[in-house]
Scaffold this active site. Sequence first.
Site, mmCIF file in Angstrom:
data_model
loop_
_atom_site.group_PDB
_atom_site.id
_atom_site.type_symbol
_atom_site.label_atom_id
_atom_site.label_comp_id
_atom_site.label_asym_id
_atom_site.label_seq_id
_atom_site.Cartn_x
_atom_site.Cartn_y
_atom_site.Cartn_z
ATOM 1 N N GLU A 106 2.121 11.626 4.835
ATOM 2 C CA GLU A 106 1.309 11.268 4.053
ATOM 3 C C GLU A 106 2.007 11.053 2.639
ATOM 4 O O GLU A 106 2.723 10.189 2.086
ATOM 5 C CB GLU A 106 -0.567 11.685 3.547
ATOM 6 C CG GLU A 106 -1.098 11.168 4.413
ATOM 7 C CD GLU A 106 -3.106 11.029 3.711
ATOM 8 O OE1 GLU A 106 -3.286 10.309 4.733
ATOM 9 O OE2 GLU A 106 -2.825 12.019 2.636
ATOM 10 N N ASN B 63 -3.301 0.144 2.143
ATOM 11 C CA ASN B 63 -4.797 2.103 1.763
ATOM 12 C C ASN B 63 -3.905 2.967 3.183
ATOM 13 O O ASN B 63 -2.625 2.163 3.678
ATOM 14 C CB ASN B 63 -5.532 1.203 2.463
ATOM 15 C CG ASN B 63 -6.679 2.801 2.817
ATOM 16 O OD1 ASN B 63 -6.969 3.249 1.917
ATOM 17 N ND2 ASN B 63 -7.424 2.698 3.751
ATOM 18 N N HIS C 279 -4.571 5.096 6.083
ATOM 19 C CA HIS C 279 -6.017 5.654 6.831
ATOM 20 C C HIS C 279 -5.216 7.395 7.531
ATOM 21 O O HIS C 279 -3.903 6.876 8.273
ATOM 22 C CB HIS C 279 -6.134 5.007 7.827
ATOM 23 C CG HIS C 279 -7.464 5.928 8.485
ATOM 24 N ND1 HIS C 279 -8.586 5.349 7.738
ATOM 25 C CD2 HIS C 279 -7.114 5.691 9.800
ATOM 26 C CE1 HIS C 279 -9.670 5.864 9.183
ATOM 27 N NE2 HIS C 279 -8.643 5.804 10.016
ATOM 28 N N SER D 16 -4.887 13.776 -4.805
ATOM 29 C CA SER D 16 -3.471 14.593 -3.850
ATOM 30 C C SER D 16 -2.080 13.480 -3.841
ATOM 31 O O SER D 16 -1.252 13.972 -3.839
ATOM 32 C CB SER D 16 -3.358 15.438 -3.126
ATOM 33 O OG SER D 16 -3.552 15.613 -2.060
ATOM 34 N N ASN D 17 -2.986 12.402 -3.495
ATOM 35 C CA ASN D 17 -1.496 10.893 -2.837
ATOM 36 C C ASN D 17 -1.354 10.709 -4.326
ATOM 37 O O ASN D 17 -0.135 10.346 -4.270
ATOM 38 C CB ASN D 17 -2.223 10.505 -1.831
ATOM 39 C CG ASN D 17 -2.134 11.003 -0.104
ATOM 40 O OD1 ASN D 17 -0.491 10.845 -0.082
ATOM 41 N ND2 ASN D 17 -2.711 10.979 0.389
ATOM 42 N N ASP E 242 -10.334 -1.365 7.651
ATOM 43 C CA ASP E 242 -9.169 -0.793 7.780
ATOM 44 C C ASP E 242 -8.845 -1.275 9.352
ATOM 45 O O ASP E 242 -8.417 -1.248 10.764
ATOM 46 C CB ASP E 242 -10.061 0.744 8.505
ATOM 47 C CG ASP E 242 -10.300 2.234 8.209
ATOM 48 O OD1 ASP E 242 -9.489 2.337 7.011
ATOM 49 O OD2 ASP E 242 -10.852 2.811 8.253
HETATM 50 C C1 GRF Z 1 -6.358 11.435 2.928
HETATM 51 O O1 GRF Z 1 -6.451 11.702 3.817
HETATM 52 C C2 GRF Z 1 -5.713 10.035 2.744
HETATM 53 O O2 GRF Z 1 -5.445 9.299 3.843
HETATM 54 C C3 GRF Z 1 -7.540 9.070 3.425
HETATM 55 O O3 GRF Z 1 -8.372 10.442 1.991
HETATM 56 C C4 GRF Z 1 -7.183 11.690 1.613
HETATM 57 C C5 GRF Z 1 -7.179 11.808 0.477
HETATM 58 O O4 GRF Z 1 -6.760 12.741 -0.207
HETATM 59 N N1 GRF Z 1 -8.230 7.926 2.643
HETATM 60 P P1 GRF Z 1 -6.312 12.967 -1.808
HETATM 61 O O5 GRF Z 1 -7.368 12.279 -2.654
HETATM 62 O O6 GRF Z 1 -4.935 12.128 -2.141
HETATM 63 O O7 GRF Z 1 -6.123 14.365 -1.728
#
Ligand code: GRF
Length: 188
Positions: free
Chosen positions: A175, A103, A105, A14-15, A146
């Site tokens: 995010e 990245n 987190h 989703s990100n 991290d």
């Molecule tokens: C997000 O919460 C990101 O911070 C973490 O993993 C999750 C990924 O979610 N590293 P998506 O695959 O982007 O929906």
Amino acid sequence: MTSRIAIFASGSGSNAENIITTLRENPAFEFPVILSNKADAFVHLRAQTMGIQSVTFTRDDFANGEAIIDYLKHQRIDYIVLAGFLLKIPENIIKSFPEKIINIHPALLPNFGGKGMYGNKVHEAVKNAGVTETGITIHYVTEHYDEGNIIFQAQCPVATTDSPTDIANKVHALEYKFYPAIIQKIWG
Ligand code: GRF
């Protein structure tokens, strides 16, 4: 000059989708490809819907790094964005892209980070610790999970009644709001 960005994602993506849809109309950016270590990750369907190429490399390819570096060079990639990517990035990839890999987190590092701290495990740990605040950390990537220099953090409150899912939803909202904005700021 256009910044050509490869996104690495292991899961839902989703990100990855939010970053691409937010920034793809901006002439400063191109998103030629999403790389994954999982052939069945949902991110491939998102990529297909967006008309973005996505490829799968094996865990060994990611551990060794050489085939990935060749591929990224061939694609003329300038920067790498990790978005829910669960494997460690080997030293040779980091050396090939110095200060060019970031990245996100889903907590306030240095707390609730390190190996094994990903996805819902982070939000469960936040809940169990009883802290009143969590958030996001966007940071440069080093060989250690991290631990790279922090670029940006944003906070959200944790209520005693929040479940790990409630916490995850608040963190996801941060995010989506800030990851594209920070990419724009540092590489746009
Ligand atoms: C997000 O919460 C990101 O911070 C973490 O993993 C999750 C990924 O979610 N590293 P998506 O695959 O982007 O929906």
